[in-house]
Write an enzyme that holds these catalytic residues in place. Structure first.
Site, short mmCIF file in Angstrom:
data_model
loop_
_atom_site.label_atom_id
_atom_site.label_comp_id
_atom_site.label_asym_id
_atom_site.label_seq_id
_atom_site.Cartn_x
_atom_site.Cartn_y
_atom_site.Cartn_z
N GLY A 1 0.82 -1.22 0.00
CA GLY A 1 0.00 0.00 0.00
C GLY A 1 0.85 1.26 0.00
O GLY A 1 2.01 1.26 0.40
N ARG B 1 -1.53 9.02 3.15
CA ARG B 1 -1.75 10.02 4.20
C ARG B 1 -0.51 10.31 5.05
O ARG B 1 -0.50 11.24 5.86
CB ARG B 1 -2.93 9.59 5.08
CG ARG B 1 -4.27 9.81 4.38
CD ARG B 1 -5.43 9.46 5.27
NE ARG B 1 -5.65 8.02 5.36
CZ ARG B 1 -6.33 7.44 6.33
NH1 ARG B 1 -6.85 8.16 7.31
NH2 ARG B 1 -6.50 6.13 6.34
N GLY C 1 -6.42 -4.77 -4.08
CA GLY C 1 -7.10 -5.32 -2.92
C GLY C 1 -6.24 -6.34 -2.18
O GLY C 1 -5.27 -6.87 -2.72
N TYR D 1 0.54 -7.86 8.33
CA TYR D 1 0.56 -6.56 7.66
C TYR D 1 1.77 -5.74 8.10
O TYR D 1 2.05 -5.64 9.30
CB TYR D 1 -0.74 -5.80 7.98
CG TYR D 1 -1.95 -6.57 7.51
CD1 TYR D 1 -2.51 -6.32 6.27
CD2 TYR D 1 -2.47 -7.62 8.28
CE1 TYR D 1 -3.59 -7.07 5.80
CE2 TYR D 1 -3.54 -8.38 7.83
CZ TYR D 1 -4.09 -8.09 6.58
OH TYR D 1 -5.14 -8.84 6.12
N ARG E 1 32.08 9.90 23.82
CA ARG E 1 31.95 9.49 22.42
C ARG E 1 32.48 8.07 22.22
O ARG E 1 33.08 7.49 23.12
CB ARG E 1 32.68 10.50 21.53
CG ARG E 1 31.94 11.85 21.46
CD ARG E 1 32.75 12.89 20.73
NE ARG E 1 33.19 12.41 19.43
CZ ARG E 1 34.24 12.90 18.76
NH1 ARG E 1 34.95 13.89 19.30
NH2 ARG E 1 34.57 12.42 17.60
N ASN F 1 45.07 15.89 19.65
CA ASN F 1 45.31 14.56 19.09
C ASN F 1 45.43 14.57 17.57
O ASN F 1 45.79 13.58 16.97
CB ASN F 1 44.19 13.60 19.51
CG ASN F 1 42.82 14.09 19.08
OD1 ASN F 1 42.57 15.29 19.01
ND2 ASN F 1 41.92 13.17 18.80
N ALA G 1 49.97 24.64 35.41
CA ALA G 1 48.83 25.20 34.66
C ALA G 1 49.32 25.95 33.44
O ALA G 1 50.36 26.60 33.48
CB ALA G 1 48.04 26.12 35.58
N ARG H 1 55.86 28.00 30.15
CA ARG H 1 55.04 29.20 30.31
C ARG H 1 56.01 30.36 30.32
O ARG H 1 57.14 30.23 30.79
CB ARG H 1 54.24 28.97 31.59
CG ARG H 1 54.00 30.07 32.44
CD ARG H 1 53.35 29.83 33.79
NE ARG H 1 52.61 28.66 34.17
CZ ARG H 1 52.48 28.30 35.46
NH1 ARG H 1 53.05 28.98 36.43
NH2 ARG H 1 51.77 27.24 35.76
C1 UD1 Z 1 -8.75 -4.44 5.71
C2 UD1 Z 1 -9.79 -5.54 5.77
C3 UD1 Z 1 -10.79 -5.21 6.87
C4 UD1 Z 1 -10.10 -5.02 8.19
C5 UD1 Z 1 -9.00 -3.99 8.06
C6 UD1 Z 1 -8.17 -3.96 9.31
C7 UD1 Z 1 -9.99 -6.39 3.50
C8 UD1 Z 1 -10.79 -6.36 2.27
N1 UD1 Z 1 -10.44 -5.64 4.49
O1 UD1 Z 1 -9.42 -3.28 5.31
O2 UD1 Z 1 -11.74 -6.23 6.98
O3 UD1 Z 1 -11.03 -4.63 9.19
O4 UD1 Z 1 -8.11 -4.30 6.97
O5 UD1 Z 1 -7.30 -2.89 9.28
O6 UD1 Z 1 -9.02 -7.11 3.59
N2 UD1 Z 1 -2.62 -3.91 0.78
C9 UD1 Z 1 -1.79 -4.34 -0.22
N3 UD1 Z 1 -2.26 -4.42 -1.49
C10 UD1 Z 1 -3.52 -4.07 -1.80
C11 UD1 Z 1 -4.37 -3.61 -0.77
C12 UD1 Z 1 -3.89 -3.55 0.51
O7 UD1 Z 1 -0.62 -4.66 0.03
O8 UD1 Z 1 -3.88 -4.18 -2.98
C13 UD1 Z 1 -2.11 -3.82 2.15
C14 UD1 Z 1 -2.08 -2.37 2.62
O9 UD1 Z 1 -0.79 -1.82 2.39
C15 UD1 Z 1 -2.37 -2.50 4.08
C16 UD1 Z 1 -3.21 -3.75 4.20
O10 UD1 Z 1 -3.00 -4.48 3.01
O11 UD1 Z 1 -1.20 -2.72 4.82
C17 UD1 Z 1 -4.67 -3.47 4.43
O12 UD1 Z 1 -5.15 -2.73 3.35
P1 UD1 Z 1 -6.23 -1.59 3.55
O13 UD1 Z 1 -6.60 -1.07 2.24
O14 UD1 Z 1 -5.76 -0.65 4.58
O15 UD1 Z 1 -7.43 -2.45 4.13
P2 UD1 Z 1 -8.73 -1.90 4.78
O16 UD1 Z 1 -9.59 -1.34 3.71
O17 UD1 Z 1 -8.42 -1.06 5.93
#
Ligand code: UD1
Ligand code: CA
Length: 457
Positions: A9, A13, A79, A101, A332, A385, A422, A439
């Site tokens: 991801g 933000r 996803g 994660y 150091r 030094n 000194a 001195r």
């Molecule tokens: C996901 C879960 C949700 C859960 C929540 C907890 C799914 C569909 N939903 O939602 O049920 O309550 O986490 O925080 O799984 N990521 C990828 N590749 C992608 C999409 C995401 O690597 O294509 C990674 C993101 O970097 C992140 C994690 O997966 O670390 C979760 O993704 P995110 O989009 O934040 O999931 P949520 O919508 O919060």
């Protein structure tokens, strides 16, 4: 066992050039925390990190620190289900897979072991949590027998589903063969047009595979980070946890909300730590050590009953027993102090050994020096030094007394029991037991101070 860690991801933000999973908690990238925890639960792991945004930086971090893990590239983030799918070719198909994660850094080994135990007999085990405010999370849907039958994402949920307080933390474990089968059957027919990993739950239930759940021991274990504010809140949560662990082990911490441990702080009992201190890397504090307010210690060993006073900065140094350091001292790298040594305010020591009972109390620089026992180094002493090209050593033998404002032009040796007057600029060795002084002779002459010229106003 297979371990898949999602880290593709963007972390939009965070507004950062650094990929989100490399932002640190307690001085270690979030992804590093997950990997450290994973190492403790089993040795025979196939670990696959799914990378995407900032893949190059994440891979560099992995190559430098965890060279035995593999990565799978997810170039488009379609996803969580799609992300896990990318890892499948790297996994051992007959083992269990645990999904973690990279931005959920503080998951604890004990919780993972509990989850894995539920998945041993072919079940799908998911980590859930009861939340007062479940907004934003996927909800755990159970039937009348209280069996889990689905996870529904917030964006796809109706009002009734939204009222469910049990949420999906995202962490799960199941047999890899089934995981692969379920992932081949999920689609994108949902509010976000994404492949949801969570859709495997209803497929498992339909297939008659038991879906089991457990909770983490602590709420913070499954908190994910999306913003810098969340990062700072989780950091505080973790620091207080580390502080409590130390207090349980017999350490006094004046204020557990004002301490920062970025590494491994090992303390014997009756250590006292005042407010505002930062500990980095490997730091060991012996029995009865006291650390005053606002000190920074990095990779240091402090032996028992030593006091480090306010505003001192110590790096890669070993300090002997019963010593007093600071206030405002700087040690150091390469500093080794024996017992009963006093290092006072505005004193800098580098790459030097200082023997038992020796004192450097005020405004001095001791670099590349070997100092014996019972030596007194007066205020404003400097070991010169560095000649602009090379560094040279200064040897100060036992029981030497060095007067204030002395410069020792290295390489130079001060013999045992010698005294330096000194203000001496020492360019040749000083013999043992004698007074050496360089001195200009003191003179007094008649003197009239210049007067202001009044005629010019
Ligand atoms: C996901 C879960 C949700 C859960 C929540 C907890 C799914 C569909 N939903 O939602 O049920 O309550 O986490 O925080 O799984 N990521 C990828 N590749 C992608 C999409 C995401 O690597 O294509 C990674 C993101 O970097 C992140 C994690 O997966 O670390 C979760 O993704 P995110 O989009 O934040 O999931 P949520 O919508 O919060
Ligand atoms: Ca999402």
């Amino acid at each position: 066992m297979n371990i898949v860690i999602l880290a593709a991801g963007q972390g939009k933000r965070m507004k950062s050039d650094l990929p989100k999973v490399l932002h640190p908690i307690a001085g270690r990238p979030m992804l590093g925390h997950v990997l450290e925890t994973v190492k403790t639960i089993s040795e025979a792991n196939k670990i696959c990190i799914v990378v995407g945004h900032g893949a190059e930086s994440v891979k560099t971090f992995l190559e430098q620190n965890y060279s035995d893990v593999t990565t799978a590239l997810q170039s488009d983030q379609r996803g969580t289900g799609h992300a896990v799918l990318q890892s499948l070719p790297h996994l051992e198909i007959n083992d269990i897979t645990l999904v973690l994660y990279g931005d959920v850094p503080l998951i604890q080994a004990k919780t993972l072991q509990q989850l894995l135990a539920l998945a041993q007999d072919g079940a799908l085990a998911i980590l859930t949590q009861i939340m007062v405010d479940p907004t934003g999370y996927g909800r755990i849907v159970r039937n009348q027998q209280s069996e889990i039958i689905a996870i529904i994402e917030e964006k796809d949920a109706n009002l009734l589903t939204k009222s469910i307080k049990e949420i999906n933390t995202g962490i799960l474990a199941c047999p890899t063969k089934e995981l692969s089968n379920w992932l081949s059957r999920i689609g994108t027919n949902n509010a976000q047009s994404e492949y949801y990993l969570t859709d495997i739950v209803s497929l498992a239930a339909d297939d008659g595979v038991p879906v089991r759940s457990t909770h983490p021991q602590y709420l913070w274990e499954t908190i994910g980070v999306n913003t810098r504010e969340q990062l700072s809140l989780l950091e505080r949560e973790w620091q207080v946890t580390l502080a409590k662990r130390l207090m349980d082990d017999g350490v006094s911490i004046v204020d557990p909300s004002r301490i920062d441990i970025r590494g491994n702080l090992i303390c014997e009992t009756d250590v006292f730590i005042d407010i505002g201190c930062v500990f980095e890397g490997q730091v060991t504090l012996g029995k009865g050590v006291t650390i005053g307010p606002y000190c920074v210690l990095k990779n240091c060993e402090i032996k028992p009953n030593t006091q480090v006073k306010a505003f001192s900065n110590l790096e890669q140094s070993v300090v002997g027993e019963n010593s007093v350091i600071g206030p405002y001292a700087r040690l150091r790298p390469g500093t080794e102090l024996m017992q009963d040594v006093h290092i006072g305010n505005f004193v800098e020591i580098k790459n030097s050994q200082i023997g038992k009972g020796s004192k450097v109390n005020h405004l001095s620089y001791v670099g590349d020096a070997t100092v014996g026992k019972g030596v007194n180094i007066g205020a404003g002493t400097i070991t010169c030094n560095y000649d602009g090209v090379n560094k040279h050593r200064t040897i100060i033998e036992d029981d030497v007394f060095i007067g204030s404002d002395t410069q020792l032009i290295a390489p130079v040796t001060v013999g045992q029991g010698a005294t330096l007057g000194a203000g001496t600029t020492l360019t040749k060795d000083a013999p043992a037991n004698m007074l050496t002084v360089s001195r200009a002779k003191q003179i007094s002459v008649n003197w009239v101070r210049p007067q202001k010229n009044k005629s010019k106003g």
